[in-house]
Motif scaffolding. Structure first.
Motif, PDB file in Angstrom:
ATOM      1  N   UNK A 294      11.539   0.375 -11.722  1.00 28.98           N
ATOM      2  CA  UNK A 294      12.817   0.206 -12.409  1.00 28.98           C
ATOM      3  C   UNK A 294      13.858  -0.352 -11.442  1.00 28.98           C
ATOM      4  N   UNK A 295      13.926   0.254 -10.253  1.00 31.34           N
ATOM      5  CA  UNK A 295      14.920  -0.178  -9.262  1.00 31.34           C
ATOM      6  C   UNK A 295      14.570  -1.559  -8.724  1.00 31.34           C
ATOM      7  N   UNK A 296      13.277  -1.807  -8.545  1.00 26.18           N
ATOM      8  CA  UNK A 296      12.852  -3.110  -8.035  1.00 26.18           C
ATOM      9  C   UNK A 296      13.231  -4.224  -9.008  1.00 26.18           C
ATOM     10  N   UNK A 297      13.188  -3.914 -10.317  1.00 19.21           N
ATOM     11  CA  UNK A 297      13.527  -4.906 -11.332  1.00 19.21           C
ATOM     12  C   UNK A 297      15.034  -4.962 -11.585  1.00 19.21           C
ATOM     13  N   UNK A 381      20.448   7.567  -2.136  1.00 19.50           N
ATOM     14  CA  UNK A 381      19.271   8.235  -1.556  1.00 19.50           C
ATOM     15  C   UNK A 381      17.986   7.565  -2.059  1.00 19.50           C
ATOM     16  N   UNK A 382      17.963   7.235  -3.361  1.00 17.96           N
ATOM     17  CA  UNK A 382      16.780   6.560  -3.916  1.00 17.96           C
ATOM     18  C   UNK A 382      16.596   5.191  -3.286  1.00 17.96           C
ATOM     19  N   UNK A 383      17.708   4.474  -3.090  1.00 19.96           N
ATOM     20  CA  UNK A 383      17.629   3.139  -2.498  1.00 19.96           C
ATOM     21  C   UNK A 383      17.109   3.234  -1.068  1.00 19.96           C
ATOM     22  N   UNK A 384      17.521   4.276  -0.336  1.00 18.55           N
ATOM     23  CA  UNK A 384      17.052   4.450   1.048  1.00 18.55           C
ATOM     24  C   UNK A 384      15.553   4.738   1.061  1.00 18.55           C
ATOM     25  N   UNK A 385      15.108   5.538   0.086  1.00 20.35           N
ATOM     26  CA  UNK A 385      13.672   5.853  -0.019  1.00 20.35           C
ATOM     27  C   UNK A 385      12.873   4.570  -0.293  1.00 20.35           C
ATOM     28  N   UNK A 386      13.403   3.733  -1.197  1.00 22.05           N
ATOM     29  CA  UNK A 386      12.728   2.462  -1.505  1.00 22.05           C
ATOM     30  C   UNK A 386      12.620   1.587  -0.256  1.00 22.05           C
ATOM     31  N   UNK A 387      13.713   1.551   0.531  1.00 27.29           N
ATOM     32  CA  UNK A 387      13.727   0.683   1.712  1.00 27.29           C
ATOM     33  C   UNK A 387      12.655   1.145   2.703  1.00 27.29           C
ATOM     34  N   UNK A 388      12.538   2.452   2.911  1.00 26.65           N
ATOM     35  CA  UNK A 388      11.519   2.980   3.833  1.00 26.65           C
ATOM     36  C   UNK A 388      10.119   2.674   3.324  1.00 26.65           C
ATOM     37  N   UNK A 389       9.934   2.843   2.012  1.00 27.90           N
ATOM     38  CA  UNK A 389       8.606   2.623   1.440  1.00 27.90           C
ATOM     39  C   UNK A 389       8.211   1.153   1.469  1.00 27.90           C
ATOM     40  N   UNK A 390       9.221   0.286   1.338  1.00 25.72           N
ATOM     41  CA  UNK A 390       8.915  -1.150   1.428  1.00 25.72           C
ATOM     42  C   UNK A 390       8.473  -1.500   2.840  1.00 25.72           C
ATOM     43  N   UNK A 391       9.152  -0.858   3.808  1.00 31.44           N
ATOM     44  CA  UNK A 391       8.885  -1.206   5.201  1.00 31.44           C
ATOM     45  C   UNK A 391       7.578  -0.581   5.703  1.00 31.44           C
ATOM     46  N   UNK A 392       7.332   0.672   5.343  1.00 28.65           N
ATOM     47  CA  UNK A 392       6.214   1.391   5.977  1.00 28.65           C
ATOM     48  C   UNK A 392       5.066   1.709   5.024  1.00 28.65           C
ATOM     49  N   UNK A 393       5.103   1.169   3.815  1.00 23.15           N
ATOM     50  CA  UNK A 393       4.045   1.468   2.835  1.00 23.15           C
ATOM     51  C   UNK A 393       4.605   2.361   1.749  1.00 23.15           C
ATOM     52  N   UNK A 394       4.064   2.242   0.525  1.00 30.90           N
ATOM     53  CA  UNK A 394       4.703   2.824  -0.648  1.00 30.90           C
ATOM     54  C   UNK A 394       4.747   4.352  -0.685  1.00 30.90           C
ATOM     55  N   UNK A 395       3.994   5.031   0.182  1.00 32.39           N
ATOM     56  CA  UNK A 395       4.072   6.493   0.106  1.00 32.39           C
ATOM     57  C   UNK A 395       4.555   7.103   1.409  1.00 32.39           C
ATOM     58  N   UNK A 396       5.441   6.392   2.083  1.00 33.78           N
ATOM     59  CA  UNK A 396       5.991   6.948   3.321  1.00 33.78           C
ATOM     60  C   UNK A 396       6.908   8.125   2.982  1.00 33.78           C
TER      61      UNK A 396
END
Ligand SMILES: [Mg+2]
Length: 429
Positions: A294-297, A381-396
Protein backbone atom coordinates in the motif's frame (compact mmCIF):
# COMPACT_ATOMS: atom_id res chain seq x y z
CA UNK A 1 20.64 -15.42 -11.87
CA UNK A 2 21.74 -13.24 -14.73
CA UNK A 3 20.15 -13.64 -18.12
CA UNK A 4 22.17 -14.13 -21.26
CA UNK A 5 22.63 -11.04 -23.36
CA UNK A 6 20.94 -11.63 -26.66
CA UNK A 7 23.05 -9.62 -29.01
CA UNK A 8 21.54 -8.63 -32.31
CA UNK A 9 18.18 -10.27 -31.61
CA UNK A 10 16.33 -7.43 -33.29
CA UNK A 11 15.82 -8.52 -36.91
CA UNK A 12 16.44 -6.26 -39.89
CA UNK A 13 13.15 -5.19 -41.31
CA UNK A 14 12.45 -4.99 -45.01
CA UNK A 15 11.84 -1.51 -46.33
CA UNK A 16 8.33 -1.85 -47.67
CA UNK A 17 5.95 0.97 -48.50
CA UNK A 18 4.28 1.96 -45.28
CA UNK A 19 0.66 0.93 -45.04
CA UNK A 20 -0.19 -0.19 -41.55
CA UNK A 21 -1.66 -3.69 -41.36
CA UNK A 22 -1.16 -4.64 -37.72
CA UNK A 23 -0.62 -2.43 -34.70
CA UNK A 24 0.11 -4.80 -31.82
CA UNK A 25 2.12 -7.90 -31.00
CA UNK A 26 0.76 -9.86 -28.05
CA UNK A 27 2.80 -12.59 -26.44
CA UNK A 28 1.41 -15.32 -24.19
CA UNK A 29 3.76 -17.93 -22.75
CA UNK A 30 2.54 -21.51 -23.04
CA UNK A 31 2.23 -23.53 -19.82
CA UNK A 32 4.57 -20.97 -18.25
CA UNK A 33 5.17 -22.27 -14.71
CA UNK A 34 5.44 -25.88 -15.90
CA UNK A 35 7.90 -24.90 -18.68
CA UNK A 36 10.10 -23.08 -16.18
CA UNK A 37 10.13 -26.21 -14.01
CA UNK A 38 11.04 -28.31 -17.06
CA UNK A 39 13.81 -25.86 -17.89
CA UNK A 40 15.26 -26.04 -14.38
CA UNK A 41 14.84 -29.82 -14.07
CA UNK A 42 15.61 -31.55 -17.37
CA UNK A 43 14.28 -34.87 -16.00
CA UNK A 44 10.77 -33.33 -16.17
CA UNK A 45 10.99 -32.54 -19.89
CA UNK A 46 8.55 -34.44 -22.07
CA UNK A 47 6.67 -35.59 -18.95
CA UNK A 48 3.23 -34.63 -17.59
CA UNK A 49 3.91 -32.04 -14.88
CA UNK A 50 1.44 -30.25 -12.63
CA UNK A 51 2.50 -27.27 -10.52
CA UNK A 52 0.70 -26.97 -7.17
CA UNK A 53 0.99 -24.24 -4.50
CA UNK A 54 2.24 -26.83 -2.03
CA UNK A 55 2.02 -30.57 -1.91
CA UNK A 56 -0.93 -31.22 0.42
CA UNK A 57 -4.16 -33.11 -0.04
CA UNK A 58 -6.51 -30.11 -0.39
CA UNK A 59 -4.69 -28.38 -3.17
CA UNK A 60 -5.27 -27.85 -6.87
CA UNK A 61 -3.11 -27.46 -9.96
CA UNK A 62 -2.10 -23.92 -10.80
CA UNK A 63 -0.37 -24.95 -14.03
CA UNK A 64 0.08 -28.03 -16.19
CA UNK A 65 2.62 -28.94 -18.84
CA UNK A 66 1.36 -29.70 -22.34
CA UNK A 67 2.06 -33.37 -21.69
CA UNK A 68 -0.32 -33.15 -18.68
CA UNK A 69 -2.92 -31.13 -20.60
CA UNK A 70 -3.09 -34.05 -23.05
CA UNK A 71 -4.60 -36.07 -20.15
CA UNK A 72 -7.11 -33.32 -19.36
CA UNK A 73 -5.17 -31.88 -16.42
CA UNK A 74 -5.55 -28.12 -16.41
CA UNK A 75 -5.41 -25.14 -14.07
CA UNK A 76 -7.91 -25.48 -11.23
CA UNK A 77 -8.16 -29.29 -11.31
CA UNK A 78 -7.86 -30.75 -7.80
CA UNK A 79 -4.85 -32.84 -6.96
CA UNK A 80 -7.02 -35.94 -6.51
CA UNK A 81 -8.62 -35.49 -9.95
CA UNK A 82 -5.24 -34.82 -11.57
CA UNK A 83 -3.97 -38.15 -10.20
CA UNK A 84 -7.09 -39.89 -11.50
CA UNK A 85 -6.71 -38.37 -14.97
CA UNK A 86 -3.00 -39.07 -15.14
CA UNK A 87 -1.58 -41.49 -12.52
CA UNK A 88 2.02 -40.88 -13.65
CA UNK A 89 1.75 -37.11 -13.18
CA UNK A 90 4.79 -35.38 -11.68
CA UNK A 91 3.83 -32.92 -8.96
CA UNK A 92 6.00 -29.92 -8.37
CA UNK A 93 5.58 -27.35 -5.60
CA UNK A 94 5.45 -23.94 -7.25
CA UNK A 95 8.44 -21.61 -6.89
CA UNK A 96 7.05 -18.06 -7.28
CA UNK A 97 10.45 -16.45 -6.89
CA UNK A 98 11.82 -18.47 -9.80
CA UNK A 99 8.87 -17.57 -12.06
CA UNK A 100 9.34 -13.90 -11.31
CA UNK A 101 13.07 -14.15 -12.04
CA UNK A 102 12.33 -15.78 -15.38
CA UNK A 103 9.66 -13.17 -16.06
CA UNK A 104 12.24 -10.42 -15.75
CA UNK A 105 14.70 -12.30 -17.99
CA UNK A 106 11.97 -12.88 -20.58
CA UNK A 107 11.01 -9.22 -20.48
CA UNK A 108 14.65 -8.26 -21.10
CA UNK A 109 14.89 -10.77 -23.97
CA UNK A 110 11.71 -9.49 -25.66
CA UNK A 111 12.96 -5.93 -25.29
CA UNK A 112 16.03 -6.88 -27.32
CA UNK A 113 13.56 -7.35 -30.19
CA UNK A 114 11.07 -4.57 -29.55
CA UNK A 115 9.94 -2.41 -26.62
CA UNK A 116 7.25 -3.85 -24.35
CA UNK A 117 4.31 -1.48 -23.95
CA UNK A 118 2.37 -3.32 -21.25
CA UNK A 119 2.89 -6.32 -18.98
CA UNK A 120 -0.55 -7.83 -18.45
CA UNK A 121 0.39 -10.73 -16.21
CA UNK A 122 3.43 -12.82 -15.37
CA UNK A 123 3.19 -14.59 -18.74
CA UNK A 124 1.55 -12.02 -21.01
CA UNK A 125 2.92 -8.87 -22.56
CA UNK A 126 1.96 -6.55 -25.38
CA UNK A 127 4.15 -4.50 -27.73
CA UNK A 128 2.94 -1.60 -29.84
CA UNK A 129 4.22 -1.74 -33.42
CA UNK A 130 5.41 1.40 -35.14
CA UNK A 131 6.34 2.42 -38.66
CA UNK A 132 7.65 -0.48 -40.74
CA UNK A 133 6.91 -2.92 -37.92
CA UNK A 134 3.26 -2.52 -38.85
CA UNK A 135 3.81 -4.31 -42.17
CA UNK A 136 2.58 -7.81 -41.61
CA UNK A 137 5.71 -9.53 -42.99
CA UNK A 138 7.92 -7.42 -40.76
CA UNK A 139 5.67 -8.09 -37.78
CA UNK A 140 5.95 -11.84 -38.44
CA UNK A 141 9.74 -11.48 -38.53
CA UNK A 142 9.61 -9.74 -35.14
CA UNK A 143 7.37 -12.49 -33.78
CA UNK A 144 9.88 -15.14 -34.86
CA UNK A 145 12.71 -13.11 -33.32
CA UNK A 146 10.79 -12.90 -30.03
CA UNK A 147 10.27 -16.67 -30.05
CA UNK A 148 13.98 -17.24 -30.70
CA UNK A 149 14.94 -14.80 -27.92
CA UNK A 150 12.68 -16.70 -25.54
CA UNK A 151 14.46 -19.97 -26.31
CA UNK A 152 17.74 -18.33 -25.37
CA UNK A 153 16.31 -17.66 -21.92
CA UNK A 154 15.19 -21.30 -21.69
CA UNK A 155 15.00 -23.91 -24.38
CA UNK A 156 11.70 -25.26 -22.99
CA UNK A 157 9.98 -21.86 -23.19
CA UNK A 158 7.38 -21.38 -25.91
CA UNK A 159 4.90 -18.64 -26.56
CA UNK A 160 1.89 -17.98 -28.72
CA UNK A 161 2.01 -14.65 -30.52
CA UNK A 162 -0.94 -12.68 -31.83
CA UNK A 163 -0.65 -9.85 -34.37
CA UNK A 164 -3.64 -7.58 -34.87
CA UNK A 165 -4.72 -3.96 -35.33
CA UNK A 166 -5.41 -3.48 -31.59
CA UNK A 167 -4.29 -4.95 -28.28
CA UNK A 168 -7.63 -6.59 -27.60
CA UNK A 169 -7.55 -8.55 -30.88
CA UNK A 170 -3.83 -9.29 -30.57
CA UNK A 171 -4.63 -11.05 -27.28
CA UNK A 172 -7.50 -12.91 -28.93
CA UNK A 173 -5.13 -13.95 -31.76
CA UNK A 174 -2.49 -15.16 -29.31
CA UNK A 175 -5.11 -17.51 -27.88
CA UNK A 176 -6.12 -19.00 -31.24
CA UNK A 177 -3.14 -21.31 -31.73
CA UNK A 178 -1.33 -23.11 -28.91
CA UNK A 179 1.38 -23.99 -28.20
CA UNK A 180 4.01 -22.00 -30.08
CA UNK A 181 1.39 -20.29 -32.26
CA UNK A 182 1.59 -17.28 -34.53
CA UNK A 183 -1.78 -15.89 -35.60
CA UNK A 184 -2.45 -12.74 -37.59
CA UNK A 185 -5.78 -10.90 -37.67
CA UNK A 186 -5.93 -8.27 -40.40
CA UNK A 187 -8.30 -5.31 -40.35
CA UNK A 188 -9.67 -6.18 -43.80
CA UNK A 189 -10.80 -9.63 -42.57
CA UNK A 190 -12.70 -8.31 -39.55
CA UNK A 191 -15.00 -9.21 -37.99
CA UNK A 192 -15.37 -12.37 -40.13
CA UNK A 193 -11.97 -13.69 -38.98
CA UNK A 194 -13.52 -14.08 -35.51
CA UNK A 195 -16.51 -16.13 -36.62
CA UNK A 196 -14.97 -19.50 -35.73
CA UNK A 197 -14.67 -18.36 -32.09
CA UNK A 198 -17.36 -18.39 -29.41
CA UNK A 199 -18.33 -15.13 -27.68
CA UNK A 200 -16.77 -16.53 -24.49
CA UNK A 201 -13.36 -16.67 -26.21
CA UNK A 202 -13.19 -12.88 -26.12
CA UNK A 203 -11.50 -11.27 -23.10
CA UNK A 204 -14.12 -9.69 -20.86
CA UNK A 205 -16.89 -12.15 -21.74
CA UNK A 206 -17.07 -14.40 -18.70
CA UNK A 207 -19.70 -17.02 -17.83
CA UNK A 208 -22.20 -14.42 -16.54
CA UNK A 209 -21.94 -12.26 -19.64
CA UNK A 210 -22.24 -15.38 -21.80
CA UNK A 211 -25.51 -16.21 -20.02
CA UNK A 212 -26.80 -12.70 -20.56
CA UNK A 213 -25.94 -12.91 -24.25
CA UNK A 214 -27.56 -16.33 -24.53
CA UNK A 215 -30.79 -14.98 -23.00
CA UNK A 216 -30.76 -12.39 -25.80
CA UNK A 217 -30.32 -15.20 -28.34
CA UNK A 218 -26.63 -14.49 -28.98
CA UNK A 219 -24.56 -17.67 -28.81
CA UNK A 220 -22.29 -17.33 -31.86
CA UNK A 221 -19.87 -14.73 -33.12
CA UNK A 222 -21.78 -14.06 -36.37
CA UNK A 223 -24.84 -13.27 -34.23
CA UNK A 224 -22.78 -10.96 -32.05
CA UNK A 225 -21.23 -9.27 -35.09
CA UNK A 226 -24.71 -8.54 -36.47
CA UNK A 227 -25.50 -6.33 -33.43
CA UNK A 228 -25.26 -2.56 -33.67
CA UNK A 229 -22.93 -0.60 -31.34
CA UNK A 230 -26.01 0.66 -29.49
CA UNK A 231 -27.40 -2.85 -29.06
CA UNK A 232 -24.08 -4.03 -27.65
CA UNK A 233 -24.01 -1.10 -25.25
CA UNK A 234 -27.52 -2.05 -24.15
CA UNK A 235 -26.67 -5.73 -23.66
CA UNK A 236 -23.57 -4.93 -21.62
CA UNK A 237 -25.36 -2.19 -19.73
CA UNK A 238 -22.23 -0.07 -20.15
CA UNK A 239 -19.96 1.61 -22.65
CA UNK A 240 -17.82 -1.55 -22.64
CA UNK A 241 -20.19 -3.23 -25.09
CA UNK A 242 -19.82 -0.39 -27.53
CA UNK A 243 -16.03 -0.46 -27.15
CA UNK A 244 -16.02 -4.15 -27.91
CA UNK A 245 -18.00 -3.48 -31.10
CA UNK A 246 -15.21 -1.15 -32.27
CA UNK A 247 -12.40 -3.48 -31.11
CA UNK A 248 -13.93 -6.38 -33.05
CA UNK A 249 -13.58 -4.23 -36.17
CA UNK A 250 -9.97 -3.27 -35.51
CA UNK A 251 -10.21 0.20 -33.93
CA UNK A 252 -7.03 0.85 -31.98
CA UNK A 253 -7.70 2.40 -28.59
CA UNK A 254 -7.68 0.96 -25.14
CA UNK A 255 -8.73 2.23 -21.82
CA UNK A 256 -6.30 3.54 -19.26
CA UNK A 257 -5.82 1.05 -16.42
CA UNK A 258 -8.57 1.67 -13.86
CA UNK A 259 -7.36 2.87 -10.46
CA UNK A 260 -7.01 0.10 -7.89
CA UNK A 261 -10.00 -0.30 -5.62
CA UNK A 262 -8.61 -2.94 -3.30
CA UNK A 263 -5.39 -4.67 -2.42
CA UNK A 264 -4.86 -7.77 -0.37
CA UNK A 265 -3.28 -11.09 0.36
CA UNK A 266 -4.74 -14.56 0.52
CA UNK A 267 -2.92 -17.55 1.94
CA UNK A 268 -3.56 -21.28 2.36
CA UNK A 269 -2.23 -22.20 5.79
CA UNK A 270 0.39 -24.88 6.30
CA UNK A 271 -0.80 -27.51 8.85
CA UNK A 272 1.07 -26.03 11.85
CA UNK A 273 -0.73 -22.67 11.42
CA UNK A 274 -4.26 -24.06 11.16
CA UNK A 275 -5.24 -23.99 14.87
CA UNK A 276 -7.00 -20.66 15.41
CA UNK A 277 -4.42 -19.23 17.82
CA UNK A 278 -1.51 -20.29 15.60
CA UNK A 279 -3.07 -18.54 12.60
CA UNK A 280 -2.99 -15.03 14.12
CA UNK A 281 0.72 -14.37 13.41
CA UNK A 282 0.08 -15.36 9.77
CA UNK A 283 -2.78 -12.86 9.53
CA UNK A 284 -0.45 -10.22 11.00
CA UNK A 285 2.21 -11.07 8.46
CA UNK A 286 -0.28 -10.77 5.61
CA UNK A 287 -1.30 -7.37 6.92
CA UNK A 288 2.37 -6.39 7.14
CA UNK A 289 2.99 -7.40 3.53
CA UNK A 290 -0.16 -5.76 2.20
CA UNK A 291 0.50 -2.56 4.15
CA UNK A 292 4.02 -2.40 2.70
CA UNK A 293 2.56 -2.68 -0.79
CA UNK A 294 0.00 0.00 0.00
CA UNK A 295 2.76 2.43 1.00
CA UNK A 296 4.92 1.44 -1.95
CA UNK A 297 2.03 2.28 -4.29
CA UNK A 298 1.48 5.60 -2.50
CA UNK A 299 -2.06 4.62 -1.50
CA UNK A 300 -4.19 4.93 1.62
CA UNK A 301 -6.82 2.45 2.79
CA UNK A 302 -10.20 3.44 4.17
CA UNK A 303 -11.35 -0.09 4.90
CA UNK A 304 -9.97 -3.42 6.06
CA UNK A 305 -11.49 -6.84 5.46
CA UNK A 306 -10.70 -10.22 6.96
CA UNK A 307 -11.92 -13.45 5.41
CA UNK A 308 -11.45 -16.92 6.90
CA UNK A 309 -12.22 -20.35 5.54
CA UNK A 310 -12.67 -23.02 8.19
CA UNK A 311 -11.05 -26.41 8.04
CA UNK A 312 -13.99 -28.82 7.98
CA UNK A 313 -16.52 -28.74 10.82
CA UNK A 314 -20.14 -27.60 10.70
CA UNK A 315 -21.34 -24.84 8.32
CA UNK A 316 -20.73 -22.04 7.66
CA UNK A 317 -17.48 -22.80 5.88
CA UNK A 318 -16.59 -19.12 5.57
CA UNK A 319 -16.59 -16.08 7.76
CA UNK A 320 -15.82 -12.51 6.82
CA UNK A 321 -16.10 -9.05 8.24
CA UNK A 322 -14.96 -5.55 7.44
CA UNK A 323 -14.37 -2.24 9.09
CA UNK A 324 -14.05 1.32 7.81
CA UNK A 325 -11.85 4.12 9.01
CA UNK A 326 -10.19 7.38 8.04
CA UNK A 327 -7.45 7.07 5.41
CA UNK A 328 -4.63 5.11 6.97
CA UNK A 329 -1.54 3.16 5.97
CA UNK A 330 0.50 2.85 9.11
CA UNK A 331 0.96 -0.62 10.37
CA UNK A 332 0.19 0.07 14.01
CA UNK A 333 -3.29 1.48 13.49
CA UNK A 334 -4.07 -1.16 10.85
CA UNK A 335 -2.97 -3.90 13.25
CA UNK A 336 -5.41 -2.62 15.85
CA UNK A 337 -8.23 -2.79 13.29
CA UNK A 338 -7.22 -6.33 12.30
CA UNK A 339 -7.11 -7.40 15.93
CA UNK A 340 -10.70 -6.22 16.42
CA UNK A 341 -11.85 -8.13 13.33
CA UNK A 342 -9.96 -11.24 14.46
CA UNK A 343 -11.70 -11.12 17.84
CA UNK A 344 -15.07 -11.42 16.05
CA UNK A 345 -14.10 -14.55 14.09
CA UNK A 346 -15.32 -17.89 15.52
CA UNK A 347 -12.20 -19.57 16.98
CA UNK A 348 -12.17 -22.66 14.75
CA UNK A 349 -9.26 -24.24 12.84
CA UNK A 350 -8.63 -22.42 9.57
CA UNK A 351 -7.44 -23.44 6.14
CA UNK A 352 -7.35 -20.08 4.39
CA UNK A 353 -7.05 -16.44 5.41
CA UNK A 354 -7.48 -13.34 3.33
CA UNK A 355 -6.66 -9.84 4.47
CA UNK A 356 -7.48 -6.95 2.19
CA UNK A 357 -7.66 -3.18 2.14
CA UNK A 358 -10.43 -1.48 0.27
CA UNK A 359 -11.79 1.97 -0.49
CA UNK A 360 -8.24 2.86 -1.52
CA UNK A 361 -7.35 6.49 -2.01
CA UNK A 362 -4.40 8.07 -3.74
CA UNK A 363 -2.47 10.86 -2.02
CA UNK A 364 -4.52 13.63 -3.60
CA UNK A 365 -7.91 12.08 -2.84
CA UNK A 366 -7.23 11.73 0.86
CA UNK A 367 -9.20 14.01 3.12
CA UNK A 368 -7.03 14.92 6.05
CA UNK A 369 -8.13 13.54 9.38
CA UNK A 370 -8.83 16.05 12.12
CA UNK A 371 -6.48 14.55 14.65
CA UNK A 372 -3.45 13.90 12.59
CA UNK A 373 -0.62 14.15 15.06
CA UNK A 374 -0.75 10.62 16.51
CA UNK A 375 -1.13 8.95 13.15
CA UNK A 376 1.59 11.14 11.72
CA UNK A 377 4.14 9.65 14.13
CA UNK A 378 2.96 6.17 13.26
CA UNK A 379 3.19 6.95 9.55
CA UNK A 380 6.78 8.04 10.00
CA UNK A 381 7.59 4.86 11.94
CA UNK A 382 6.11 2.75 9.13
CA UNK A 383 8.08 4.70 6.53
CA UNK A 384 11.30 4.12 8.51
CA UNK A 385 10.53 0.39 8.66
CA UNK A 386 10.00 0.34 4.88
CA UNK A 387 13.32 2.13 4.31
CA UNK A 388 15.23 -0.43 6.42
CA UNK A 389 13.49 -3.33 4.71
CA UNK A 390 14.25 -1.93 1.28
CA UNK A 391 17.90 -1.57 2.19
CA UNK A 392 18.53 -4.79 4.11
CA UNK A 393 15.85 -7.19 2.81
CA UNK A 394 12.10 -7.31 3.34
CA UNK A 395 12.13 -8.91 6.79
CA UNK A 396 14.80 -6.90 8.54
CA UNK A 397 12.25 -5.07 10.71
CA UNK A 398 8.72 -6.28 11.30
CA UNK A 399 6.08 -6.16 14.02
CA UNK A 400 7.00 -8.59 16.82
CA UNK A 401 3.62 -10.33 16.74
CA UNK A 402 4.27 -11.94 13.38
CA UNK A 403 7.57 -13.53 14.50
CA UNK A 404 6.13 -17.09 14.70
CA UNK A 405 4.94 -16.77 11.11
CA UNK A 406 7.98 -15.00 9.68
CA UNK A 407 8.66 -17.88 7.25
CA UNK A 408 5.04 -18.57 6.36
CA UNK A 409 2.82 -16.75 3.85
CA UNK A 410 5.51 -16.44 1.21
CA UNK A 411 4.93 -14.05 -1.65
CA UNK A 412 2.22 -15.75 -3.65
CA UNK A 413 2.46 -16.66 -7.27
CA UNK A 414 1.34 -13.52 -8.98
CA UNK A 415 -1.14 -13.58 -11.80
CA UNK A 416 -2.06 -9.92 -12.11
CA UNK A 417 0.87 -7.98 -10.77
CA UNK A 418 4.54 -8.86 -10.88
CA UNK A 419 6.29 -8.20 -7.59
CA UNK A 420 9.71 -6.66 -7.62
CA UNK A 421 12.46 -9.21 -7.11
CA UNK A 422 13.59 -7.72 -3.79
CA UNK A 423 10.33 -8.95 -2.23
CA UNK A 424 11.70 -12.47 -2.53
CA UNK A 425 15.12 -11.97 -1.00
CA UNK A 426 14.17 -13.19 2.47
CA UNK A 427 12.87 -16.48 1.05
CA UNK A 428 16.04 -17.49 -0.74
CA UNK A 429 17.88 -18.59 2.41
MG1 LIG B 1 -0.09 -18.33 -20.83
Amino acid sequence: MTGPLIAGARPRLASLPESPEVGWLFLDLNAYFASVEQQERPELRGRPVAVVPMITRNTCCIAASYEAKAFGVKTGVSLADARKLCPQIELVAGQPRLYVEYHHRILAAVEQCLPVDSVLSIDEMACRLLGRERQVENARRLARAVKAALRQVGETLRCSVGLAPNRFLAKVASDMQKPDGLTVLLARDLPQALFALAPGDLPGIGPRMQQRLARAGITTMPQMAALSPGAMRGLWGSVLGERMWHWMRGADFHDPEPPRKSLGKQHVLAPEFRPFAAAWPVALKMLHMAAGELRQLGLWARGLGLGCEFLGGPPPAFWQDQCRFLPCRNEFTLQAHLRRLWARCPPRPLILISVYFDRLAAEGERTLPLFEAADDRRDRASAAMDALNRKFGPQTVYPAGLYPARDSAPVRIPFRTIPRLDRFKAQTG
